[in-house]
Design an enzyme around this catalytic site. Structure first.
Site, PDB file in Angstrom:
ATOM      1  CD  GLN A  94      -2.853  -1.114   2.028  1.00 32.35           C
ATOM      2  OE1 GLN A  94      -2.773  -1.805   2.771  1.00 32.35           O
ATOM      3  NE2 GLN A  94      -3.783  -0.400   2.346  1.00 32.35           N
ATOM      4  CD  GLU A 138      -7.777  -6.601   8.407  1.00 28.98           C
ATOM      5  OE1 GLU A 138      -7.879  -6.095   9.021  1.00 28.98           O
ATOM      6  OE2 GLU A 138      -8.366  -6.993   7.228  1.00 28.98           O
TER       7      GLU A 138
END
Length: 401
Positions: A20, A158
């Site tokens: 990111q 996650e």
């Protein structure tokens, strides 16, 4: 605003993820996905925030901001661009980042896998492939070379969202997806792919054991996306089914670990007809989520109920907004809810805001979560008032005794 005193040694900082912010992650499965003719991505990641080159400046922002902790991920697709082909330069790059944190008095929290992986790994079947566990353990073993001085390591970010994303990488000609039968009707997320879930859990356990054998001082866990699930009258069954499907089965794995990361942004409520959205649209965040600062308090309480006495780090919490005053208000409410949970006995060791930088949010640069703005052309960093507000809280934390 509320005063937010935290106990000595409490970790307060910010988080990022390699894909990111780094830019140019061309060997990853997500780079390929972004460039498919029928991709869901509104735009590719491109140069992102150019943090692969500008990481010293980013660490300076962390240190000068008053923060004591920085969570970042290292990129498997750079470290092992082809099966069994290791990049000493990539390993040296991430070793330099760890050293840069330590030299600035910043505690590094290192994530080994944050949604992205080498394209070749996906082509071998990803987490459903027969080599998944061995390949990930080999990567974790090699990645251990950069971890001197690191205390907290997360194997996988996650996993409960990663295994939902596995649907993105399923071949289009594979026919009907049998995992759709596991979906909870009217829920905000589909079910994780079962085979991917089994592979991810096995890989986490094996990598954790390998890392602990190599470096017994490491504190190893993973981070779970927490939904802050609640039920209105009549919605108890659907809420419980959704919690089990997308959260609790992963939290129970964390009960075996040294720590667990809680990642919370909003809440999910269920009524008699399923998932409930009754918040006004004009109050929602840039990701379309309900504005609910108390979610993180609910999340750590629920996590503690499932994992027992395993220490908790809030490894992500924040808001996608262009209004930085709203970001401060959200963080103020979140910290209030967190401190209330701690006062009630929940063992929370730290809070890491998402994110340090405005970054690529898995398909678009439109949702801005950062404490620091990034010019998309020049990559100039501009510190926001929210960073100064949160940094002042971090500066007031006494050192560990």
């Amino acid at each position: 605003m509320t005063d937010h005193p935290f106990p000595p040694g409490f970790r307060l900082g910010a988080s990022t993820a390699a894909h990111q912010i780094e830019g140019g992650n061309v060997n990853s499965n997500w780079w390929r996905l972004e460039h498919l003719p029928r991709t869901h991505a509104k735009e590719p990641s491109g140069d992102a925030a150019d943090s692969f080159h500008r990481w010293p400046e980013d660490l300076d922002l962390v240190a000068e901001g008053g923060f004591n902790t920085y969570r970042f991920s290292i990129e498997w697709a750079r470290i092992e661009p082809a099966p069994g082909e290791w990049s000493p330069a990539a390993l040296a790059h991430y070793r330099a980042m760890v050293d840069g944190c330590l030299a600035r008095g910043i505690e590094p929290v290192v994530t080994l896998h944050h949604f992205t992986e080498p394209r070749w790994f996906t082509e071998l079947g990803g987490w459903e492939g027969p080599e998944a566990v061995d390949r990930f353990v080999a990567y974790a073993t090699r990645a251990s070379e950069v971890l001197d001085g690191v205390r907290y390591v997360a194997t996988i970010n996650e996993p409960n969202i990663l295994t939902v994303q596995a649907r993105f990488f399923r071949p289009r000609d594979a026919g009907p997806d049998p995992d759709q039968a596991r979906d909870v009707p009217t829920a905000p997320l589909p079910a994780p792919r079962l085979a991917a879930e089994e592979g991810v859990i096995a890989a986490h356990r094996a990598a954790r054991d390998a890392l602990k054998a190599l470096r017994p001082d490491l504190q190893v866990g993973w981070t779970v996306a927490n939904q802050a699930i609640s039920a209105l009258p009549g919605g108890e069954e659907a809420a419980a089914a959704f919690a089990e499907l997308v959260e609790d089965r992963y939290l129970r794995v964390s009960a075996e670990d040294d720590w667990v990361g809680v990642q919370s942004y909003t809440r999910n409520r269920f009524g008699p007809d399923g998932f409930v959205r009754d918040d006004p649209e004009d109050t929602r965040t840039l990701t379309g989520w309900e504005y609910w600062p108390a979610a993180v308090g609910e999340a750590v309480r629920h996590t503690a109920e499932v994992v027992g006495d395993v220490p908790i780090l809030v490894t992500e919490n924040g808001i996608a907004t262009a209004d930085d005053e709203r970001r401060i208000a959200y963080a103020d409410g979140a910290l209030t809810a967190l401190r209330e949970a701690m006062a009630d006995g929940v063992d929370v060791r730290g809070y890491l805001h998402w994110s340090l930088l405005d970054n690529y949010e898995w398909g678009s640069y439109e949702p801005t979560f950062g404490l620091v703005a990034v010019d998309r052309t020049t990559f100039e960093r501009t510190v926001k008032p929210s960073a100064r507000w949160l940094g002042a809280i971090a500066r007031a934390i006494p050192p560990a005794g």
